[in-house]
Design an enzyme around this catalytic site. Structure first.
Site, PDB file in Angstrom:
ATOM      1  N   GLU A   1       0.840  -1.213   0.000  1.00  0.00           N
ATOM      2  CA  GLU A   1       0.000   0.000   0.000  1.00  0.00           C
ATOM      3  C   GLU A   1       0.867   1.252   0.000  1.00  0.00           C
ATOM      4  OE1 GLU A   1      -3.042   0.218  -0.724  1.00  0.00           O
ATOM      5  OE2 GLU A   1      -4.368  -0.069   1.006  1.00  0.00           O
TER       6      GLU A   1
ATOM      7  N   THR B   1      -6.296  11.597  -3.640  1.00  0.00           N
ATOM      8  CA  THR B   1      -6.104  11.239  -2.233  1.00  0.00           C
ATOM      9  C   THR B   1      -5.795  12.490  -1.413  1.00  0.00           C
ATOM     10  OG1 THR B   1      -5.225   9.132  -2.951  1.00  0.00           O
ATOM     11  CG2 THR B   1      -4.823   9.721  -0.666  1.00  0.00           C
TER      12      THR B   1
END
Lengths: 309, 309
Positions: free
Chosen positions: B128, B181
């Site tokens: 991630e 994001t």
């Protein structure tokens, strides 16, 4: 039935991470109350022992609750009560809640149990308001439902009864100092960092998952309060010492009961609870502060009927 | 074993009240990945379909994870991989998490399953980080463990697998807009009122209690996010309309999946899920925004082996 005698438990609210949300009932400590049906309408308090509390119905948490319930039920009789406090007001163990919840439960017995536990909790919250000035649910709900409870919502009021693992034990110590509710409220931050809130709600989640899965280790990991305890512990002398001693002796976790000053610890099993009790019972010796400690099971039944006739 | 084919699920993280804490795995949507053992050491990605992702091992979430695991295990072989994305990166359904968690699971199969689920979650969190720049656990843990998961703590990492009520269904719609994001993070408040935090953690508690007790009504009441959703929903056109349509059609609750733009709804039973799907599937028609919707069970097993030889 003309006469009822009940036990209404002390309660631990603000259970670590679960500020204003989580509470549980105590087995070993609480009030005894009696209720006698009278032909004359209205409510009377004929005796209060163990604490200096008002006899005026409007100013007494228990009296005000019974009065409200009899009125609402349009009862054609009255109730005469006695209240025997088994623990001190101002301890952080839900003293007014025990009286208010006990009163609601008791009155309901004379009203053919027409009110649900949720309704009794609401009546008892009214009693809390009479005693403390605000309608707090966690103590009265814990006393009414027994066991561990979650106040999921206030509007509408929703109380969730959580399971209690069989070996869960409470050790508590009450240093006899006064904490003013105002002070306990004023030290709280009005805003908190989002990241701290996330940590806290993950712990609330962990604690509840631990209760359901009887995972004591998880309960222990989750009994952490990074928001309210750091702000309030300074109001309680020797809090850090007592907490550390409890944890060193094997407690799953420890924290402030309600808004203090009582410090509670949760433990797995009687043996560990005894060790924790021994480790903290004398922690206030030679400090000039009187303190009393006790061990208890979690009370899973709530208010208990001791006698009826 | 020389060859392995797996399904690695999409995941919904930030489940309403459980921002950064609660996630669950999807049954109907995910990636397929293959792993072939090679005599030559090192990792290769030979094919990626369904998305435009880097083939360089250091820059690919899946590749980086497998490389790290083979190194850490001091493996005397290599792995050649293919990745077939079943859903888009940037959807809010844990695309990089599916790849990273799938990679960790796959590599572990060639390493005699020496790593635990918790360790696999940690490896996948590294993936991630490669893909998104931060070590987020909720998506990868949901993919790895399956079902509903709680990230109880990051330091140390503690993942709690929660039960999934049998009739729980997911309906989701992915409006194909891009949410950066950075934007999704920047709209978040850094500080929040304590009273909102209490409301939120009571809902986290209610949701977890609802999962354990299969209380769909309680799950519904608790699927409320008063902190993150109000800040982020403005990044998702028609969010309020879609959510309201889902709830009007019988959904228990609805919210933003991950950091969006996918909107998810949880439902009780297939029939209601179908009604909710019908109520929202065309909500972006004539808006100029493409959208795809799907129905799914909650995936309780996590990553699945499709073939091995």
């Amino acid at each position: 039935m003309n006469y009822l005698k009940i036990f209404s438990p002390a309660t631990v609210a603000n259970v670590s991470c679960g500020f204003d949300s989580l509470g549980f009932a105590v087995d070993a400590v609480g009030d005894e109350m009696t209720f006698t049906k009278t032909a004359e309408k209205g409510v009377k308090i004929t005796e209060i022992t163990g604490a200096n509390l008002p006899y005026e119905i409007d100013k007494n948490a228990a009296g005000a609750v019974v009065q409200k319930m009899l009125l609402e039920a349009n009862a054609d009789f009255g109730i005469s009560m006695t209240i025997h406090k088994g623990f001190s007001p101002g301890s952080g163990l839900g003293s007014s809640a025990a009286s208010a919840a006990g009163a609601a439960f008791g009155a309901n017995q004379f009203l053919e149990n027409r009110f649900s536990e949720l309704e009794l909790t609401k009546f008892a919250m009214f009693g809390e308001e009479v005693a403390c000035g605000s309608q707090i649910a966690d103590n009265v709900a814990a006393a009414t439902y027994g066991g561990f409870i979650l106040v999921r919502s206030y509007h509408p009021l929703e109380i969730i009864k959580l399971p209690v693992p069989n070996e869960l034990r409470l050790v508590a110590i009450h240093p006899q100092i006064e904490i003013k509710t105002k002070d306990a409220r004023e030290v709280l931050p009005t805003k908190i960092p989002l990241k701290d809130a996330v940590t806290q709600w993950a712990n609330v989640g962990g604690l509840i998952a631990g209760l359901y899965s009887e995972n004591y280790e998880l309960i222990g990991h989750s009994l952490v309060d990074i928001i309210v305890e750091p702000a309030r512990k300074n109001l309680i002398p020797y809090f850090d010492v007592v907490k550390q001693n409890a944890i060193n002796a094997g407690a799953l976790g420890a924290g402030i009961s309600g808004s203090g000053p009582t410090i509670f610890a949760l433990c797995k099993g009687d043996e560990t609870a005894q060790k924790v009790f021994d480790a903290i019972k004398n922690n206030y010796k030679n400090t000039g502060i009187e303190a009393t400690a006790f061990i208890s099971k979690v009370n899973n039944e709530g208010i208990k009927i001791l006698e009826k006739k």
